[in-house]
Motif scaffolding. Structure first.
Motif, mmCIF file in Angstrom:
data_model
loop_
_atom_site.group_PDB
_atom_site.id
_atom_site.type_symbol
_atom_site.label_atom_id
_atom_site.label_comp_id
_atom_site.label_asym_id
_atom_site.label_seq_id
_atom_site.Cartn_x
_atom_site.Cartn_y
_atom_site.Cartn_z
ATOM 1 N N GLU A 1 0.835 -1.192 0.000
ATOM 2 C CA GLU A 1 0.000 0.000 0.000
ATOM 3 C C GLU A 1 0.874 1.249 0.000
ATOM 4 N N LYS A 2 0.579 2.197 -0.881
ATOM 5 C CA LYS A 2 1.314 3.457 -0.947
ATOM 6 C C LYS A 2 0.805 4.408 0.137
ATOM 7 N N PRO A 3 1.656 5.275 0.674
ATOM 8 C CA PRO A 3 3.096 5.360 0.414
ATOM 9 C C PRO A 3 3.835 4.153 0.980
ATOM 10 N N ILE A 4 4.748 3.614 0.181
ATOM 11 C CA ILE A 4 5.457 2.385 0.540
ATOM 12 C C ILE A 4 6.658 2.715 1.419
ATOM 13 N N THR A 5 6.719 2.103 2.589
ATOM 14 C CA THR A 5 7.859 2.341 3.472
ATOM 15 C C THR A 5 9.062 1.534 3.000
ATOM 16 N N LEU A 6 10.238 2.014 3.346
ATOM 17 C CA LEU A 6 11.473 1.360 2.925
ATOM 18 C C LEU A 6 11.531 -0.071 3.432
ATOM 19 N N GLN A 7 11.214 -0.271 4.699
ATOM 20 C CA GLN A 7 11.306 -1.611 5.286
ATOM 21 C C GLN A 7 10.349 -2.585 4.624
ATOM 22 N N LYS A 8 9.105 -2.150 4.358
ATOM 23 C CA LYS A 8 8.119 -3.043 3.738
ATOM 24 C C LYS A 8 8.528 -3.393 2.310
ATOM 25 N N LEU A 9 9.066 -2.412 1.589
ATOM 26 C CA LEU A 9 9.502 -2.663 0.217
ATOM 27 C C LEU A 9 10.619 -3.687 0.181
ATOM 28 N N LEU A 10 11.673 -3.458 0.968
ATOM 29 C CA LEU A 10 12.812 -4.367 0.945
ATOM 30 C C LEU A 10 12.424 -5.761 1.433
ATOM 31 N N ARG A 11 11.554 -5.816 2.444
ATOM 32 C CA ARG A 11 11.139 -7.119 2.958
ATOM 33 C C ARG A 11 10.327 -7.880 1.915
ATOM 34 N N ALA A 12 9.394 -7.189 1.239
ATOM 35 C CA ALA A 12 8.558 -7.848 0.227
ATOM 36 C C ALA A 12 9.398 -8.344 -0.945
ATOM 37 N N VAL A 13 10.341 -7.518 -1.399
ATOM 38 C CA VAL A 13 11.210 -7.912 -2.513
ATOM 39 C C VAL A 13 12.074 -9.099 -2.119
ATOM 40 N N GLU A 14 12.648 -9.032 -0.924
ATOM 41 C CA GLU A 14 13.507 -10.129 -0.474
ATOM 42 C C GLU A 14 12.729 -11.436 -0.372
ATOM 43 N N GLN A 15 11.530 -11.375 0.205
ATOM 44 C CA GLN A 15 10.721 -12.590 0.353
ATOM 45 C C GLN A 15 10.291 -13.145 -0.998
ATOM 46 N N ALA A 16 9.954 -12.254 -1.935
ATOM 47 C CA ALA A 16 9.537 -12.711 -3.263
ATOM 48 C C ALA A 16 10.681 -13.398 -3.990
ATOM 49 N N LEU A 17 11.877 -12.849 -3.884
ATOM 50 C CA LEU A 17 13.030 -13.440 -4.573
ATOM 51 C C LEU A 17 13.476 -14.736 -3.905
ATOM 52 N N VAL A 18 13.357 -14.819 -2.594
ATOM 53 C CA VAL A 18 13.717 -16.050 -1.882
ATOM 54 C C VAL A 18 12.787 -17.184 -2.276
ATOM 55 N N LYS A 19 11.500 -16.876 -2.410
ATOM 56 C CA LYS A 19 10.520 -17.904 -2.756
ATOM 57 C C LYS A 19 10.766 -18.498 -4.138
ATOM 58 N N THR A 20 11.310 -17.681 -5.053
ATOM 59 C CA THR A 20 11.494 -18.157 -6.424
ATOM 60 C C THR A 20 12.926 -18.586 -6.717
ATOM 61 N N ALA A 21 13.836 -18.381 -5.758
ATOM 62 C CA ALA A 21 15.237 -18.755 -5.985
ATOM 63 C C ALA A 21 15.397 -20.264 -5.855
ATOM 64 N N PRO A 22 16.291 -20.876 -6.656
ATOM 65 C CA PRO A 22 16.542 -22.311 -6.519
ATOM 66 C C PRO A 22 17.167 -22.595 -5.163
ATOM 67 N N PRO A 23 16.814 -23.722 -4.546
ATOM 68 C CA PRO A 23 17.375 -24.044 -3.232
ATOM 69 C C PRO A 23 18.877 -24.236 -3.293
ATOM 70 N N ARG A 24 19.560 -23.801 -2.259
ATOM 71 C CA ARG A 24 21.006 -23.984 -2.179
ATOM 72 C C ARG A 24 21.387 -24.179 -0.714
ATOM 73 N N PRO A 25 22.514 -24.832 -0.465
ATOM 74 C CA PRO A 25 22.918 -25.067 0.920
ATOM 75 C C PRO A 25 23.133 -23.750 1.648
ATOM 76 N N ALA A 26 22.647 -23.680 2.868
ATOM 77 C CA ALA A 26 22.818 -22.467 3.659
ATOM 78 C C ALA A 26 24.258 -22.357 4.128
ATOM 79 N N PRO A 27 24.890 -21.180 3.927
ATOM 80 C CA PRO A 27 26.266 -21.012 4.393
ATOM 81 C C PRO A 27 26.324 -21.002 5.912
ATOM 82 N N ALA A 28 27.456 -21.442 6.436
ATOM 83 C CA ALA A 28 27.618 -21.450 7.884
ATOM 84 C C ALA A 28 27.666 -20.024 8.391
ATOM 85 N N ALA A 29 26.928 -19.748 9.457
ATOM 86 C CA ALA A 29 26.897 -18.405 10.027
ATOM 87 C C ALA A 29 28.224 -18.098 10.696
#
Length: 235
Positions: free
Chosen positions: A102-130
């Motif tokens: 919903e506009k006006p779009i906050t920075l945090q909501k935008l980055l979170r939505a984009v990150e979640q959308a790209l994670v959902k469609t990215a091919p699975p890969r082994p998680a790097p060690a923290a």
């Protein structure tokens, strides 16, 4: 990083989203109406589309339905609107949208939505060690460490290639005026976060809780060299 298509008839919205997402390292394609959006989609397959609902020629939901019916909805789509309703959001989701902003779009909501959308469609890969962060204890706000803090203890937690960012600051000498000690600490603090976020001013502003304009002024005041923290030629 992803290729993101931003579709919005408002020039200011396109410019703002392009600046923020480019700063995050993404490649941005812009369209001001459905006709231009179709042309971009025909020319390439974006990894994500940010699609405004209310546009003068063809509205976003209609374009979403069109892509879905033609088998062209091969990328995640996030709908945007300043006049949206729950019914509109539900309808868009029903036709293939994965999120609604919903506009006006906050920075945090935008980055979170984009990150979640790209994670959902990215091919699975082994998680790097923290990386181990247990050895670094963050001082309480406004409290200086009781002993010199060596910058070398921080560089081990930086991404590869950025370990030299703090090399010039060997330690915080406490036997000096408070203002000088505080400035030295703040300079290394911001250099650490700039290196950690690969020079992304947007991400550093979010992490440190400062507005971007205030952050730029602060870095200039402290004498932080921004050029060496940028990704390649830009960032």
């Amino acid at each position: 990083m992803a290729t993101i298509l931003v579709v919005d008839d408002e020039l200011g919205i396109r410019a703002l989203l392009s600046e923020i997402l480019s700063d995050e390292g993404h490649t941005i394609e812009l369209a001001e109406n459905a006709t231009q959006a179709r042309a971009v989609r025909d020319r390439m397959r974006p990894d994500l589309v940010l699609l405004d609902i209310w546009m003068p020629d063809v509205d976003g939901v209609t374009l979403l339905k069109e892509w879905g019916g033609a088998g062209l909805l091969t990328m995640p789509v996030i709908m945007m609107s300043g006049h949206g309703t729950i019914d509109t959001a539900v309808e868009a989701t029903k036709f293939g949208a994965i999120a609604f902003l919903e506009k006006p779009i906050t920075l945090q909501k935008l980055l979170r939505a984009v990150e979640q959308a790209l994670v959902k469609t990215a091919p699975p890969r082994p998680a790097p060690a923290a990386p181990g962060l247990s050895s670094y204890v963050r001082p309480e706000p406004g409290v200086l460490p009781a002993a010199p803090v060596h910058a070398a203890s921080l560089t081990s937690h930086l991404p590869a290639g950025n370990s030299n960012v703090l090399a010039s600051e060997q330690s915080f000498e406490l036997d000096r005026p408070l203002r000088e000690a505080r400035d030295a600490f703040e300079k290394s603090y911001f250099e650490f976060h700039l290196a950690k976020e690969n020079g992304s001013m947007t991400r550093v502003a979010e992490k440190t809780g400062l507005e971007r304009t205030h952050l730029y002024r602060k870095l200039k005041q402290l004498g932080v060299d921004l050029s060496r923290n940028k990704r390649g030629a830009g960032g």
